[in-house]
Design a protein around this motif. Structure first.
Motif, PDB file in Angstrom:
ATOM      1  N   MET A 493       0.858  -1.123  -0.026  1.00  0.00           N
ATOM      2  CA  MET A 493      -0.090  -0.052  -0.004  1.00  0.00           C
ATOM      3  C   MET A 493       0.737   1.190   0.027  1.00  0.00           C
ATOM      4  O   MET A 493       0.353   2.291  -0.172  1.00  0.00           O
ATOM      5  N   GLY A 494       2.297   1.072   0.054  1.00  0.00           N
ATOM      6  CA  GLY A 494       2.919   2.325  -0.053  1.00  0.00           C
ATOM      7  C   GLY A 494       3.151   2.722   1.643  1.00  0.00           C
ATOM      8  O   GLY A 494       3.603   4.059   1.481  1.00  0.00           O
ATOM      9  N   VAL A 495       2.889   2.121   2.507  1.00  0.00           N
ATOM     10  CA  VAL A 495       3.176   2.467   3.784  1.00  0.00           C
ATOM     11  C   VAL A 495       4.309   2.040   4.523  1.00  0.00           C
ATOM     12  O   VAL A 495       4.498   0.882   4.494  1.00  0.00           O
ATOM     13  N   ASN A 496       5.200   2.801   4.737  1.00  0.00           N
ATOM     14  CA  ASN A 496       6.668   2.472   5.302  1.00  0.00           C
ATOM     15  C   ASN A 496       6.773   2.866   6.574  1.00  0.00           C
ATOM     16  O   ASN A 496       7.873   3.312   7.015  1.00  0.00           O
ATOM     17  N   CYS A 497       5.603   2.706   7.468  1.00  0.00           N
ATOM     18  CA  CYS A 497       6.111   3.173   8.652  1.00  0.00           C
ATOM     19  C   CYS A 497       6.595   2.028   9.558  1.00  0.00           C
ATOM     20  O   CYS A 497       6.341   0.877   9.210  1.00  0.00           O
ATOM     21  N   PRO A 498       7.438   2.110  10.550  1.00  0.00           N
ATOM     22  CA  PRO A 498       7.999   1.190  11.436  1.00  0.00           C
ATOM     23  C   PRO A 498       6.984   0.245  12.135  1.00  0.00           C
ATOM     24  O   PRO A 498       5.963   0.858  12.581  1.00  0.00           O
ATOM     25  N   LEU A 499       6.949  -0.834  12.005  1.00  0.00           N
ATOM     26  CA  LEU A 499       5.860  -1.832  12.438  1.00  0.00           C
ATOM     27  C   LEU A 499       6.591  -2.985  13.329  1.00  0.00           C
ATOM     28  O   LEU A 499       7.528  -3.655  13.103  1.00  0.00           O
ATOM     29  N   PHE A 500       5.935  -3.012  14.716  1.00  0.00           N
ATOM     30  CA  PHE A 500       6.238  -3.641  15.573  1.00  0.00           C
ATOM     31  C   PHE A 500       5.273  -4.569  16.358  1.00  0.00           C
ATOM     32  O   PHE A 500       4.089  -4.074  16.492  1.00  0.00           O
ATOM     33  N   GLY A 501       5.565  -5.583  16.859  1.00  0.00           N
ATOM     34  CA  GLY A 501       4.368  -6.057  17.800  1.00  0.00           C
ATOM     35  C   GLY A 501       4.656  -6.056  19.450  1.00  0.00           C
ATOM     36  O   GLY A 501       5.878  -5.996  19.789  1.00  0.00           O
ATOM     37  N   LEU A 502       3.846  -6.292  20.221  1.00  0.00           N
ATOM     38  CA  LEU A 502       3.634  -6.385  21.526  1.00  0.00           C
ATOM     39  C   LEU A 502       3.502  -7.798  22.326  1.00  0.00           C
ATOM     40  O   LEU A 502       2.464  -8.069  21.930  1.00  0.00           O
ATOM     41  N   VAL A 503       4.610  -8.227  22.804  1.00  0.00           N
ATOM     42  CA  VAL A 503       4.352  -9.715  23.125  1.00  0.00           C
ATOM     43  C   VAL A 503       4.104  -9.801  24.794  1.00  0.00           C
ATOM     44  O   VAL A 503       4.858  -9.001  25.308  1.00  0.00           O
ATOM     45  N   LYS A 504       3.248 -10.375  25.039  1.00  0.00           N
ATOM     46  CA  LYS A 504       2.792 -10.704  26.428  1.00  0.00           C
ATOM     47  C   LYS A 504       3.351 -11.978  26.844  1.00  0.00           C
ATOM     48  O   LYS A 504       3.657 -12.908  26.180  1.00  0.00           O
ATOM     49  N   ASP A 505       3.375 -12.231  28.413  1.00  0.00           N
ATOM     50  CA  ASP A 505       4.073 -13.449  28.988  1.00  0.00           C
ATOM     51  C   ASP A 505       2.604 -14.174  29.331  1.00  0.00           C
ATOM     52  O   ASP A 505       1.592 -13.908  29.033  1.00  0.00           O
ATOM     53  N   SER A 506       2.930 -15.295  30.142  1.00  0.00           N
ATOM     54  CA  SER A 506       1.841 -15.976  30.497  1.00  0.00           C
ATOM     55  C   SER A 506       0.924 -15.487  31.466  1.00  0.00           C
ATOM     56  O   SER A 506      -0.330 -15.818  31.672  1.00  0.00           O
ATOM     57  N   CYS A 507       1.144 -14.194  32.164  1.00  0.00           N
ATOM     58  CA  CYS A 507       0.459 -13.631  33.037  1.00  0.00           C
ATOM     59  C   CYS A 507      -0.092 -12.482  32.237  1.00  0.00           C
ATOM     60  O   CYS A 507      -0.666 -11.565  32.849  1.00  0.00           O
ATOM     61  N   HIS A 508      -0.107 -12.420  31.040  1.00  0.00           N
ATOM     62  CA  HIS A 508      -0.833 -11.182  30.240  1.00  0.00           C
ATOM     63  C   HIS A 508      -0.302 -10.019  30.345  1.00  0.00           C
ATOM     64  O   HIS A 508      -0.754  -8.828  30.338  1.00  0.00           O
ATOM     65  N   ARG A 509       1.214  -9.921  30.787  1.00  0.00           N
ATOM     66  CA  ARG A 509       1.850  -8.630  30.868  1.00  0.00           C
ATOM     67  C   ARG A 509       2.763  -8.585  29.725  1.00  0.00           C
ATOM     68  O   ARG A 509       3.428  -9.500  29.236  1.00  0.00           O
ATOM     69  N   THR A 510       3.155  -7.171  29.572  1.00  0.00           N
ATOM     70  CA  THR A 510       4.139  -6.752  28.217  1.00  0.00           C
ATOM     71  C   THR A 510       5.524  -7.372  28.508  1.00  0.00           C
ATOM     72  O   THR A 510       6.046  -7.452  29.869  1.00  0.00           O
ATOM     73  N   ARG A 511       6.095  -8.254  27.665  1.00  0.00           N
ATOM     74  CA  ARG A 511       7.367  -9.098  28.086  1.00  0.00           C
ATOM     75  C   ARG A 511       8.510  -8.433  27.086  1.00  0.00           C
ATOM     76  O   ARG A 511       9.568  -8.253  27.556  1.00  0.00           O
ATOM     77  N   ALA A 512       8.021  -8.125  25.881  1.00  0.00           N
ATOM     78  CA  ALA A 512       9.048  -7.686  24.761  1.00  0.00           C
ATOM     79  C   ALA A 512       8.350  -7.169  23.467  1.00  0.00           C
ATOM     80  O   ALA A 512       7.299  -7.033  23.441  1.00  0.00           O
ATOM     81  N   VAL A 513       9.372  -6.576  22.714  1.00  0.00           N
ATOM     82  CA  VAL A 513       8.703  -5.959  21.271  1.00  0.00           C
ATOM     83  C   VAL A 513       9.238  -7.114  20.210  1.00  0.00           C
ATOM     84  O   VAL A 513      10.212  -7.507  20.274  1.00  0.00           O
ATOM     85  N   ALA A 514       8.134  -7.276  19.316  1.00  0.00           N
ATOM     86  CA  ALA A 514       8.518  -8.431  18.368  1.00  0.00           C
ATOM     87  C   ALA A 514       8.957  -7.738  17.262  1.00  0.00           C
ATOM     88  O   ALA A 514       8.180  -6.796  16.758  1.00  0.00           O
ATOM     89  N   THR A 515       9.772  -8.117  16.318  1.00  0.00           N
ATOM     90  CA  THR A 515       9.995  -8.117  15.148  1.00  0.00           C
ATOM     91  C   THR A 515       9.631  -9.072  14.282  1.00  0.00           C
ATOM     92  O   THR A 515       8.847 -10.214  14.597  1.00  0.00           O
ATOM     93  N   GLY A 516       9.777  -8.947  12.783  1.00  0.00           N
ATOM     94  CA  GLY A 516       9.530 -10.165  11.840  1.00  0.00           C
ATOM     95  C   GLY A 516      10.165 -11.238  12.018  1.00  0.00           C
ATOM     96  O   GLY A 516       9.610 -12.365  11.701  1.00  0.00           O
ATOM     97  N   ASP A 517      11.281 -11.333  12.648  1.00  0.00           N
ATOM     98  CA  ASP A 517      12.001 -12.552  12.865  1.00  0.00           C
ATOM     99  C   ASP A 517      12.566 -12.752  14.294  1.00  0.00           C
ATOM    100  O   ASP A 517      13.737 -13.687  14.653  1.00  0.00           O
ATOM    101  N   GLY A 518      11.929 -12.060  15.266  1.00  0.00           N
ATOM    102  CA  GLY A 518      12.723 -12.118  16.785  1.00  0.00           C
ATOM    103  C   GLY A 518      12.052 -11.212  17.551  1.00  0.00           C
ATOM    104  O   GLY A 518      11.068 -10.740  17.282  1.00  0.00           O
ATOM    105  N   GLU A 519      12.718 -11.120  18.778  1.00  0.00           N
ATOM    106  CA  GLU A 519      12.346 -10.063  19.615  1.00  0.00           C
ATOM    107  C   GLU A 519      13.376  -9.041  20.273  1.00  0.00           C
ATOM    108  O   GLU A 519      14.386  -9.320  20.231  1.00  0.00           O
TER     109      GLU A 519
END
Length: 613
Positions: A493-519
């Motif tokens: 679509m031509g959108v070049n904005c940085p994109l990351f995921g927010l990963v939660k642990d087993s207790c539903h708390r933020t643990r790390a930031v996800a990239t396309g191939d890691g954390e």
């Protein structure tokens, strides 16, 4: 006496500036129209204290009122504690001798450290001098800071703070709890001689007036002499006292006799601006601070390099040691230039650990506070965005952050929430809700793709003002699978904005930031971690609230369609018109009949079902 615009035309400017001031402890430096320092003070809470000078309707003493009349602007230096602010205030007053500090020295609001005139003297805080033969140290401008200093000295040197009178009460009663938990040397036991006690009091006074390093040197000398004389019990007590002083001084950054002459330089930036702060140590004390805006933002190490060149090229004298927060490519070249200009060796270095790292953090904290004071953003927000930017490898701190979350009950009531954070704060006017339209069965990846596609179609078509801003960072509530599902579509679509995921642990708390191939772990970047957690919690709250609301609405709709003659469209019209369950229950039979377009008998059946809901 009250201060008005007639007394000081700059009063509105000063009030507005103070409204953005930090809540941290520190010193404030009042200046007149010619930029001469006229008053220096300290505070546990800078915002509360400084605002008291300029607040409308604030009643001032005549001398204070006269000082405020002459304030044109002020600066501030942030410290880690009020005790540090007290030490810094004394150092600055001694250096600049401001006019109104001298005039106000005898004011009853000033405080003193008092060494009582007794056989067994005590260290106390006093609000004013008295003719009682006691020794007074001061004056100081904060009674709280004086109490804090006295408490620290009494604790380190284990001086008595009880109401007993010595030598009258020696061996008259059992030792109190303080003696058992080693907060008091136990004069009441009779095991401490008068000469020994008075010598310890002198050590405590030296600790307050000269600083911890000087005290440690004196006590170490005494300890070694005691050991040589085989007075091992005395040597052990002195050793414990040295350890207590060192522990109390671990986080002290205002006085450090190891730092003779040094500048500490750090840069902080947000999405709009950048600032460099220079802390100047002279003779082992924090002597002054200088803040500078750096104009257009660029990569942090490049900004630091350019600032060092410009700042020191205009200085008549350059110190031998300059501490920086991070190394940069041309450090040796800049160092060579500084040495040529100064005519002596200049060491330009970035510490990796220890007390010097804490000094660079203090400089960065001051730079962040200076930005926050100008922009109305807190130091924590400025620091969090900068940390997040560096952790994710962004070119600059993100101004607009969008975050998305999918919420559903199995394959029903599938929705999504979009929250927006501007400069580290929620910006609710840009929040958006999505009902999933093209995905019939539960599939978070496809739902996320639909939501992001619809969001940026609106951006390119400019159909909704709320979608008109291109974010600086996109976060998805999910791991690398979500990132890999969405990223190719955005690129198409031509959108070049940085994109990351927010990963939660087993207790539903933020643990790390996800990239396309890691954390990417954020555990070492506390401010960035707290911001990411706040964003993830907010988007989850927003999405699940919408999902629950939609579920309730569908449940109401299903109940209404149980009445013969009321289909889905009529049920939707009723829910749309009355909006809330309470409003629906309050509607009369006639209003229900008119809204749904049904006869009175059907309306009566509707009324009966609604009352039971």
């Amino acid at each position: 006496m009250y201060i008005t615009e007639n007394d000081n035309p700059r009063i509105e400017f000063l009030r507005d500036k103070t409204h953005k001031l930090t809540d941290s402890p520190g010193c404030y430096i009042m200046k007149n129209k010619t930029h001469e320092i006229i008053y220096i003070g300290k505070a546990k809470n800078l915002k509360n204290r400084v605002s008291s000078y300029f607040r409308a309707g604030q009643d001032h003493l005549p001398k204070v009122w006269k000082m405020v009349q002459n304030v044109y602007d002020y600066e501030f230096i942030v410290t880690d504690s009020e005790f540090e602010a007290l030490v810094l205030e004394c150092s600055l007053i001694k250096q600049y001798k401001p006019k109104y500090n001298i005039l106000l020295k005898d004011d009853k609001g000033y405080s003193y450290i008092k060494v009582t005139n007794e056989e067994y003297p005590r260290l106390q805080a006093a609000l004013q001098k008295e003719e009682d033969g006691a020794r007074y140290i001061g004056p100081y401008t904060s009674s709280f800071a004086v109490r804090q200093a006295v408490t620290e000295a009494n604790k380190v040197f284990m001086l008595p703070t009880c109401s007993r009178v010595f030598p009258r009460d020696i061996k008259k009663q059992r030792p109190c709890l303080n003696q058992h938990i080693k907060l008091c040397m136990g004069v009441c036991t009779g095991r401490i001689s008068k000469n020994e006690y008075n010598h310890i009091v002198d050590q405590a006074v030296n600790f307050i007036t000269s600083g911890s390093q000087d005290s440690v040197k004196r006590l170490t000398k005494e300890m070694n002499e005691a050991a040589e004389n085989l007075e091992f019990e005395k040597a052990a007590k002195l050793r414990d006292r040295i350890n207590a002083i060192n522990k109390a001084a671990e986080s002290q950054k205002i006085i450090d006799e190891k730092i003779k002459d040094m500048d500490i330089v750090a840069v902080a930036q947000n999405a709009q601006m950048a600032c460099a702060s220079v802390l100047m140590y002279r003779g082992g004390r924090l002597f002054d601070k200088s803040d500078h805006f750096l104009g257009e933002k660029m990569e942090s190490s490049q900004m630091l390099e350019q600032f060092l060149m410009q700042y020191y090229s205009s200085r008549d004298k350059i110190v031998k040691e300059i501490l920086i927060e991070e190394d940069f490519e041309n450090r040796e070249i800049v160092q060579q230039y500084l040495q040529q200009k100064a005519g002596h060796t200049v060491r330009l270095f970035a510490p990796q650990r220890g007390s010097l790292v804490r000094l660079t953090q203090l400089a960065k904290s001051n730079a962040a506070e200076f930005i926050s004071n100008k922009t109305g953003r807190t130091k924590r927000e400025v620091t969090a965005l900068e940390e997040l930017s560096k952790a994710l490898g962004l070119e600059k701190p993100p101004r607009f952050i969008e975050c998305y979350d999918i919420s559903n009950l199995a394959s029903t009531n599938m929705v999504a929430g979009m929250v927006v954070f501007e400069n580290g704060r929620p910006c609710k006017k840009y929040y958006k809700r999505f009902s999933i339209k093209t995905v019939e069965e539960q599939n978070d990846y496809e739902c996320m793709r639909e939501v992001l596609r619809r969001r940026f179609e609106n951006y390119f078509e400019k159909t909704d003002e709320g979608f008109s801003i291109m974010p600086d960072l996109i976060l998805l509530d999910g791991g690398k699978g979500h990132v890999n599902a969405v990223e190719p579509m955005l690129r198409e679509m031509g959108v070049n904005c940085p994109l990351f995921g927010l990963v939660k642990d087993s207790c539903h708390r933020t643990r790390a930031v996800a990239t396309g191939d890691g954390e990417i772990a954020l555990s070492k970047n506390r401010s960035a971690f707290n911001l990411a957690t706040a964003i993830q919690n907010e988007v989850h709250r927003y999405a699940i609230t919408y999902q629950a609301k939609k579920h309730r609405k569908n449940a109401y709709q299903l109940e209404l369609t149980k009445v013969r003659g009321v289909g889905k469209k009529k049920a939707v019209k009723l829910l749309t018109t009355f909006k809330t369950k309470e409003a629906l229950k309050a509607a009369t039979t006639q209003e229900l009949a008119k809204t749904a377009g049904v006869n009175p008998e059907t309306a009566a059946q509707l009324k009966a079902i609604i009352d039971e809901m």
